[in-house]
Design an enzyme around this catalytic site. Structure first.
Site, PDB file in Angstrom:
ATOM      1  N   TRP A 198       0.871  -1.142  -0.153  1.00  0.00           N
ATOM      2  CA  TRP A 198      -0.010  -0.004  -0.020  1.00  0.00           C
ATOM      3  C   TRP A 198       0.822   1.317   0.047  1.00  0.00           C
ATOM      4  O   TRP A 198       0.747   2.074  -0.848  1.00  0.00           O
ATOM      5  CB  TRP A 198      -1.089   0.094   1.164  1.00  0.00           C
ATOM      6  CG  TRP A 198      -1.905   1.254   1.153  1.00  0.00           C
ATOM      7  CD1 TRP A 198      -3.085   1.252   0.819  1.00  0.00           C
ATOM      8  CD2 TRP A 198      -1.402   2.408   1.863  1.00  0.00           C
ATOM      9  NE1 TRP A 198      -3.652   2.576   1.215  1.00  0.00           N
ATOM     10  CE2 TRP A 198      -2.646   3.190   1.794  1.00  0.00           C
ATOM     11  CE3 TRP A 198      -0.694   2.959   2.603  1.00  0.00           C
ATOM     12  CZ2 TRP A 198      -2.768   4.478   2.265  1.00  0.00           C
ATOM     13  CZ3 TRP A 198      -0.808   4.334   3.100  1.00  0.00           C
ATOM     14  CH2 TRP A 198      -1.683   4.983   2.944  1.00  0.00           C
ATOM     15  N   ALA A 212      -5.904  -2.429  -1.671  1.00  0.00           N
ATOM     16  CA  ALA A 212      -5.777  -2.697  -0.144  1.00  0.00           C
ATOM     17  C   ALA A 212      -6.489  -1.580   0.548  1.00  0.00           C
ATOM     18  O   ALA A 212      -6.721  -1.452   1.693  1.00  0.00           O
ATOM     19  CB  ALA A 212      -4.445  -3.096   0.434  1.00  0.00           C
ATOM     20  N   ASP A 213      -6.534  -0.204  -0.454  1.00  0.00           N
ATOM     21  CA  ASP A 213      -6.922   0.908   0.346  1.00  0.00           C
ATOM     22  C   ASP A 213      -8.463   0.983   0.598  1.00  0.00           C
ATOM     23  O   ASP A 213      -9.311   0.488  -0.220  1.00  0.00           O
ATOM     24  CB  ASP A 213      -6.655   2.067  -0.768  1.00  0.00           C
ATOM     25  CG  ASP A 213      -7.006   3.417  -0.270  1.00  0.00           C
ATOM     26  OD1 ASP A 213      -6.069   3.929   0.508  1.00  0.00           O
ATOM     27  OD2 ASP A 213      -8.180   3.929  -0.422  1.00  0.00           O
ATOM     28  N   ILE A 214      -8.847   1.150   2.044  1.00  0.00           N
ATOM     29  CA  ILE A 214     -10.169   1.134   2.389  1.00  0.00           C
ATOM     30  C   ILE A 214     -11.118   2.092   1.520  1.00  0.00           C
ATOM     31  O   ILE A 214     -12.243   1.954   1.378  1.00  0.00           O
ATOM     32  CB  ILE A 214     -10.262   1.537   3.868  1.00  0.00           C
ATOM     33  CG1 ILE A 214      -9.448   0.400   4.597  1.00  0.00           C
ATOM     34  CG2 ILE A 214     -11.525   1.535   4.520  1.00  0.00           C
ATOM     35  CD1 ILE A 214      -9.728  -1.101   4.487  1.00  0.00           C
ATOM     36  N   TRP A 239     -11.865   7.665  -5.150  1.00  0.00           N
ATOM     37  CA  TRP A 239     -11.635   8.316  -4.057  1.00  0.00           C
ATOM     38  C   TRP A 239     -12.576   9.524  -3.970  1.00  0.00           C
ATOM     39  O   TRP A 239     -13.140   9.839  -3.256  1.00  0.00           O
ATOM     40  CB  TRP A 239     -10.171   8.641  -3.891  1.00  0.00           C
ATOM     41  CG  TRP A 239      -9.491   7.629  -3.265  1.00  0.00           C
ATOM     42  CD1 TRP A 239      -9.456   7.088  -2.199  1.00  0.00           C
ATOM     43  CD2 TRP A 239      -8.021   7.287  -3.564  1.00  0.00           C
ATOM     44  NE1 TRP A 239      -8.469   6.138  -1.820  1.00  0.00           N
ATOM     45  CE2 TRP A 239      -7.547   6.453  -2.903  1.00  0.00           C
ATOM     46  CE3 TRP A 239      -7.109   7.844  -4.533  1.00  0.00           C
ATOM     47  CZ2 TRP A 239      -6.239   5.881  -2.914  1.00  0.00           C
ATOM     48  CZ3 TRP A 239      -5.848   7.255  -4.724  1.00  0.00           C
ATOM     49  CH2 TRP A 239      -5.417   6.302  -3.678  1.00  0.00           C
TER      50      TRP A 239
END
Length: 289
Positions: A223, A242-244, A284
């Site tokens: 990450w 893997a970024d929430i 995002w």
């Protein structure tokens, strides 16, 4: 004092860049007046370059200004590399019109990759921010810079690697860093200060080679490496699965009952190459308000 005007290639949403930077208390900007003050290090000298948006997303234009006439060319080059006005976002937009995120890009056109101000600053920030919620992450990075960095005319500069390398772990523990995170920040800075880690040298290598080198360093996982590639080097084909935030945005956009698996994300993003970074940024953006 000098001023110069520039135009981007195709559309470019500068206002979204200001919105995203507003999350960081260290960044001096004014969204209403549409400017940001960029801290620039040239050797031992500290400069401030103001970038102001003059146009619209459809017809973007910018005024860049600074104090040092003798360093103007170097300062302009640095700013142009950060903002990447030469990248044709309309071509990238058209690429995604044939993918499963067509509507996402139609809703949020012109989202640029804008790099962090310096390679070292970016690496420190992503190491500090890893595995933390956004509010506390920015609290820690702000404490770090306010305590060990420097300021000029209200603009903050991260400490140099040599300055961080000279710290003791207890210095960061006093700021509420965990023991491990204090070690990661200081030990990585020591590697850079001693020449064992060359960030500028890494910038000339492939994404996979950079990740391979970085994840060997204690405290840097996939990450962190991917985020440094994206925001430090401005690479165009990064997808931090893997970024929430990306997982949450994916869940909303694809109307799923639960967060996607890595396998689902890999399969459904296959058509996004070679511009997955833009999809990551736009995902995002879709949940940032």
């Amino acid at each position: 004092m000098w001023k110069e005007r520039f135009k981007a290639t195709g559309f470019y949403d500068f206002d979204y860049t200001l919105l995203r930077w507003q999350f960081d208390p260290l960044t001096r900007l004014d969204r209403a007046e549409r400017w940001v003050d960029v801290p620039v290090k040239l050797g031992e000298e500290r400069h401030i370059v103001r970038v102001q948006g003059l146009g619209t997303t459809a017809e973007p234009a910018f005024e860049v200004s600074g104090e040092s006439v003798k360093d103007k060319d170097a300062l302009v080059t640095h700013v142009q590399e950060l903002f990447q006005w030469g990248v044709n976002l309309e071509n990238i937009h058209q690429h995604f019109m044939d993918t499963n995120v067509k509507q996402l890009f139609q809703d949020h056109p012109g989202t640029p990759i804008v790099k962090d101000f310096h390679l070292y600053d970016c690496l420190m920030k992503v190491i500090i921010h890893q595995q933390l919620n956004m509010k506390f992450a920015y609290t820690l990075s702000t404490r770090f810079v306010h305590t060990f960095g420097s300021t000029k005319d209200g603009v903050w500069f991260y400490p140099d690697p040599e300055e961080t390398a000279a710290l003791k772990y207890e210095d960061l523990r006093a700021l509420q860093f965990s023991q491990r995170k204090a070690e990661y920040v200081i030990d990585t800075s020591r590697m850079i200060a001693e020449g064992r880690l060359d960030l500028a040298g890494l910038s000339g290598q492939s994404d996979e080679e950079v990740k391979k080198q970085l994840v060997k360093i204690r405290g840097i996982g996939p990450w962190t490496a991917e985020n440094w590639l994206l925001f430090g080097l401005g690479r165009q084909d990064l997808f931090p699965k893997a970024d929430i935030g990306i997982q949450n945005a994916w869940k909303v956009y694809f109307d799923m009952d639960k967060k996607p698996s890595y396998e689902q994300m890999e399969t459904h993003s296959a058509g996004w190459h070679p511009y997955r970074s833009y999809a990551s940024l736009t995902l995002w953006r879709s949940i940032e308000g």
